[in-house]
Design a protein around this motif. Structure first.
Motif, mmCIF file in Angstrom:
data_model
loop_
_atom_site.group_PDB
_atom_site.id
_atom_site.type_symbol
_atom_site.label_atom_id
_atom_site.label_comp_id
_atom_site.label_asym_id
_atom_site.label_seq_id
_atom_site.Cartn_x
_atom_site.Cartn_y
_atom_site.Cartn_z
ATOM 1 N N LEU A 67 0.827 -1.209 0.000
ATOM 2 C CA LEU A 67 0.000 0.000 0.000
ATOM 3 C C LEU A 67 0.859 1.256 0.000
ATOM 4 O O LEU A 67 0.572 2.238 -0.698
ATOM 5 N N VAL A 68 1.912 1.228 0.819
ATOM 6 C CA VAL A 68 2.773 2.418 0.911
ATOM 7 C C VAL A 68 3.541 2.642 -0.387
ATOM 8 O O VAL A 68 3.659 3.779 -0.884
ATOM 9 N N ASP A 69 4.061 1.563 -0.964
ATOM 10 C CA ASP A 69 4.884 1.711 -2.173
ATOM 11 C C ASP A 69 4.066 2.117 -3.391
ATOM 12 O O ASP A 69 4.574 2.771 -4.309
ATOM 13 N N SER A 70 2.814 1.697 -3.425
ATOM 14 C CA SER A 70 2.000 2.033 -4.608
ATOM 15 C C SER A 70 0.743 2.782 -4.188
ATOM 16 O O SER A 70 -0.345 2.517 -4.690
ATOM 17 N N PHE A 71 0.941 3.704 -3.195
ATOM 18 C CA PHE A 71 -0.245 4.356 -2.641
ATOM 19 C C PHE A 71 -0.784 5.431 -3.584
ATOM 20 O O PHE A 71 -0.068 6.321 -4.035
ATOM 21 N N SER A 72 -2.056 5.276 -3.907
ATOM 22 C CA SER A 72 -2.820 6.318 -4.605
ATOM 23 C C SER A 72 -4.290 5.972 -4.410
ATOM 24 O O SER A 72 -4.645 4.814 -4.145
ATOM 25 N N ILE A 73 -5.133 6.974 -4.528
ATOM 26 C CA ILE A 73 -6.565 6.737 -4.322
ATOM 27 C C ILE A 73 -7.082 5.726 -5.339
ATOM 28 O O ILE A 73 -7.891 4.859 -5.028
ATOM 29 N N SER A 74 -6.571 5.834 -6.547
ATOM 30 C CA SER A 74 -7.069 4.948 -7.602
ATOM 31 C C SER A 74 -6.615 3.504 -7.407
ATOM 32 O O SER A 74 -7.231 2.574 -7.926
ATOM 33 N N SER A 75 -5.481 3.329 -6.687
ATOM 34 C CA SER A 75 -4.953 1.971 -6.521
ATOM 35 C C SER A 75 -5.696 1.173 -5.450
ATOM 36 O O SER A 75 -5.548 -0.040 -5.373
ATOM 37 N N ILE A 76 -6.445 1.881 -4.604
ATOM 38 C CA ILE A 76 -7.189 1.201 -3.545
ATOM 39 C C ILE A 76 -8.446 0.573 -4.138
ATOM 40 O O ILE A 76 -9.306 1.276 -4.692
ATOM 41 N N LYS A 77 -8.554 -0.720 -4.027
ATOM 42 C CA LYS A 77 -9.689 -1.437 -4.576
ATOM 43 C C LYS A 77 -10.547 -1.984 -3.433
ATOM 44 O O LYS A 77 -10.040 -2.361 -2.372
ATOM 45 N N PRO A 78 -11.869 -2.030 -3.634
ATOM 46 C CA PRO A 78 -12.766 -2.569 -2.591
ATOM 47 C C PRO A 78 -12.386 -3.988 -2.175
ATOM 48 O O PRO A 78 -12.530 -4.360 -1.007
ATOM 49 N N ALA A 79 -11.925 -4.771 -3.116
ATOM 50 C CA ALA A 79 -11.550 -6.152 -2.788
ATOM 51 C C ALA A 79 -10.400 -6.196 -1.791
ATOM 52 O O ALA A 79 -10.366 -7.042 -0.871
ATOM 53 N N GLN A 80 -9.433 -5.255 -1.962
ATOM 54 C CA GLN A 80 -8.310 -5.197 -1.042
ATOM 55 C C GLN A 80 -8.775 -4.832 0.372
ATOM 56 O O GLN A 80 -8.347 -5.423 1.366
ATOM 57 N N ILE A 81 -9.644 -3.822 0.408
ATOM 58 C CA ILE A 81 -10.165 -3.374 1.712
ATOM 59 C C ILE A 81 -10.932 -4.516 2.382
ATOM 60 O O ILE A 81 -10.775 -4.790 3.580
ATOM 61 N N ALA A 82 -11.779 -5.201 1.591
ATOM 62 C CA ALA A 82 -12.559 -6.315 2.138
ATOM 63 C C ALA A 82 -11.638 -7.437 2.626
ATOM 64 O O ALA A 82 -11.883 -8.062 3.666
ATOM 65 N N LEU A 83 -10.564 -7.673 1.863
ATOM 66 C CA LEU A 83 -9.621 -8.722 2.251
ATOM 67 C C LEU A 83 -8.933 -8.388 3.576
ATOM 68 O O LEU A 83 -8.814 -9.240 4.466
ATOM 69 N N ILE A 84 -8.514 -7.113 3.693
ATOM 70 C CA ILE A 84 -7.848 -6.695 4.927
ATOM 71 C C ILE A 84 -8.798 -6.805 6.119
ATOM 72 O O ILE A 84 -8.443 -7.311 7.190
ATOM 73 N N ILE A 85 -10.048 -6.339 5.912
ATOM 74 C CA ILE A 85 -11.040 -6.427 6.994
ATOM 75 C C ILE A 85 -11.296 -7.888 7.360
ATOM 76 O O ILE A 85 -11.390 -8.257 8.534
ATOM 77 N N GLY A 86 -11.399 -8.744 6.325
ATOM 78 C CA GLY A 86 -11.625 -10.165 6.565
ATOM 79 C C GLY A 86 -10.480 -10.794 7.347
ATOM 80 O O GLY A 86 -10.700 -11.630 8.240
ATOM 81 N N ILE A 87 -9.254 -10.364 7.020
ATOM 82 C CA ILE A 87 -8.083 -10.891 7.727
ATOM 83 C C ILE A 87 -8.129 -10.502 9.199
ATOM 84 O O ILE A 87 -7.894 -11.325 10.092
#
Length: 605
Positions: A67-87
């Protein structure tokens, strides 16, 4: 009776020496835990969940790095957020399940450990309890086992998870940047230099703390159980001083423990914080040079935190481990004490045989001889009375017959066989014992009369035993009758009432051998006469041993044994001893109020 010739082993001198050789050893502790047979499947699931939780936590910094290395608003995907929350949710669930299961395992281990201790305590011989305060034994059952439980339920998960977290984090960090990782690992030997000597000191402190806690519990138990004696003797100030000393000693041990913890915690924190500062500083330099990305540094710091947190938990684990080892040494000492064997030997069936004492001598450990070269025969179906001055060894003689102790030399035989040839359980089941203390347990009158009777007792049997002991007279006057609570040690009943409850208990057992130790000592004249009549009915056809200071209770005995200072100085019937034994004559003239000239007339004739 505080010392005993056999008590060296039961009291723990041998186990203590073993404990001394084990000081600080982990093997006895592990072996003790394994012997409690913990639920292995549940433990395995708990540890697996702990491993899962730890592994998930190791993945999170890698997500953060990306996330830090490729941080941008456009790079954030709902699937990633859901995966992190699920973890995070999975980690929380796995952690919760692990904690519950491990607590279950800990409670199971301690329950089994207490069960072993309780079973052991009930089959330890009387000399063990002569040499160990009740309160100290209670402390072993409660405080020491609680220390073991705390280690398993509170620290084992952190230890397992911490080890995995440290190993996993270090492995990943070596791939991220091996130079920074090696700098970080310099903290390990430095931490060990601190932890090892302090851990040894904590073990010594913990061992002393557990011993002092046991002693303090012993003082509390003794004073509170005899609070009426304390108050009647105006001994509150003395007992306060004794208790205050125990409180002060516990306070001092607590301060010693606090000093060690005060050194361990800040030193480890100092080392780790210095390490964090160095890593951040050095990592910043490497980021600026392009050797590391910003995401790598963030991940590195997160992994470093995952190492720092478990390090403090490992410190706590080893501190608690030293406490648990100290506590289990005393538990192991108790579990290794010599115990009574209730099952070995033949079934005792024929009680209608002569009981012979041949050259029986007995002495307590480091004490003078209590009984010396006793020789006499108790004829079956007859009454043998044992009389003499207080302290002559009469009650000790009963303890030998009950097999609470073993003679130093000589034998007690039933017929042609020594009494220890019979199983202890079958031997004692044939004996009805009424002591001068008339011990009762907290509970109802009904529960005290049927105590130790391994069968269903009908109301008719209960009332018959009470009637024969003349206990029904006062029981029927009580509001709850047989369901009346007697209080701790029967304190709500008078001495005479307690005595009659004890006699009713002996009557209900229908024993073949009766042992009456001052069985009527607490009764008034009217009750004594009534109970003597009941005892005569009970004695009929049974072998009976009677101890009495009041000779009025034994004048009709078939045989009287007179014991002075552990030796037999006279034997015969009342009339024979009255004519030939000077001290018996004095006892009789004082208690039965027989005039001197009667003795002289008998002697002349």
């Amino acid at each position: 009776m505080k010392e005993n010739v056999q008590s060296g082993s039961p009291s723990g001198s041998e186990p203590n020496s073993k404990s001394g050789r084990r000081t600080g050893s982990l093997k006895p502790f592990i072996r003790l835990i394994r012997e409690t047979n913990p639920p292995k499947l549940m433990l395995g699931i708990a540890l697996f969940m702990s491993v899962v939780t730890t592994l998930v936590s190791l993945v999170i910094p890698l997500f953060t790095k990306n996330l830090v290395d490729s941080f941008s608003i456009s790079s954030i995907k709902p699937a990633q957020i859901a995966l992190i929350i699920g973890i995070f949710i999975a980690q929380a669930i796995a952690g919760g399940v692990s904690i519950y299961l491990l607590n279950h395992v800990g409670q199971s281990v301690v329950a089994n450990l207490r069960d072993r201790l309780w079973k052991k305590l009930l089959i330890l011989p009387v000399p063990y309890f002569d040499n160990n305060l009740t309160g100290e034994t209670v402390s072993r059952m409660t405080n020491d086992t609680a220390v073991v439980k705390g280690l398993i339920t509170d620290n084992l998960t952190n230890f397992i998870g911490g080890i995995i977290s440290i190993v996993g984090a270090v492995t990943i960090l070596l791939f991220l940047d091996w130079r920074m990782t090696l700098i970080m690992l310099t903290a390990v030997p430095l931490s060990m230099l601190i932890l090892v000597p302090l851990g040894r000191q904590m073990h010594r402190i913990s061992k002393g703390l557990q011993d002092e806690t046991a002693r303090f519990t012993g003082i509390l138990s003794q004073v509170l159980s005899e609070i009426r004696l304390v108050k009647a003797s105006n001994a509150e100030a003395n007992e306060y001083t004794s208790g205050k000393k125990g409180i002060t000693n516990l306070f001092q041990f607590g301060l010693k423990e606090a000093r060690v913890q005060a050194v361990i915690g800040p030193l480890i924190s100092f080392v780790l914080m210095m390490l964090l500062v160095v890593i951040i500083g050095y990592g910043g330099v490497r980021v600026s040079s392009g050797a590391l990305t910003a995401g790598d540094l963030v991940a590195f710091i997160l992994y470093l935190i995952q190492i720092i947190m478990p390090m403090s938990q490992l410190t706590m684990f080893f501190t608690q481990l030293q406490k648990a080892i100290g506590a289990t040494e005393r538990i192991i000492s108790t579990l290794h004490s010599e115990e009574e064997d209730h099952a070995s030997g033949r079934e005792f069936e024929n009680a209608f045989q002569p009981m012979k004492l041949e050259h029986v001598t007995f002495a307590y450990e480091n004490g003078e001889t209590v009984l010396e070269d006793l020789n006499f025969t108790v004829e079956p179906g007859k009454v043998t009375a044992v009389v003499g001055p207080s302290g002559g060894g009469k009650t000790t003689l009963f303890s030998l017959v009950e097999r609470f102790y073993k003679p130093v030399s000589g034998t007690i035989q039933m017929g042609t066989d020594p009494i220890d040839a019979y199983s202890l359980q079958s031997w004692r089941s044939q004996i009805g014992y009424v002591s001068q203390e008339s011990p009762l347990t907290a509970g109802t009158i009904r529960e005290n009369i049927i105590y130790g009777t391994n069968r269903t007792v009908t109301q008719a049997e209960l009332e018959y035993a009470a009637n024969m002991a003349y206990a029904d007279i006062f029981i029927n006057e009580l509001p709850d009758k047989y369901d009346t609570e007697v209080g701790e040690r029967g304190i709500k009943l008078s001495g005479g009432q307690r005595q009659r409850i004890s006699i009713a208990r002996a009557l209900l057992r229908d024993p073949k051998i009766l042992m009456l130790d001052e069985a009527t000592s607490s009764l008034d004249s009217q009750s004594e006469l009534a109970v003597q009549n009941a005892l005569k009915n009970l004695m009929n056809g049974r072998t009976t041993l009677v101890i009495a200071h009041r000779l009025s209770t034994v004048v009709d005995a078939d045989q009287i044994i007179f014991i002075e200072k552990g030796k037999i100085t006279g034997r015969g019937t009342h009339e024979e001893l009255f004519q030939t034994h000077k001290m018996y004559h004095e006892f009789a003239t004082q208690q039965l109020r027989i005039k001197e000239h009667q003795f002289e007339g008998a002697a002349e004739s």
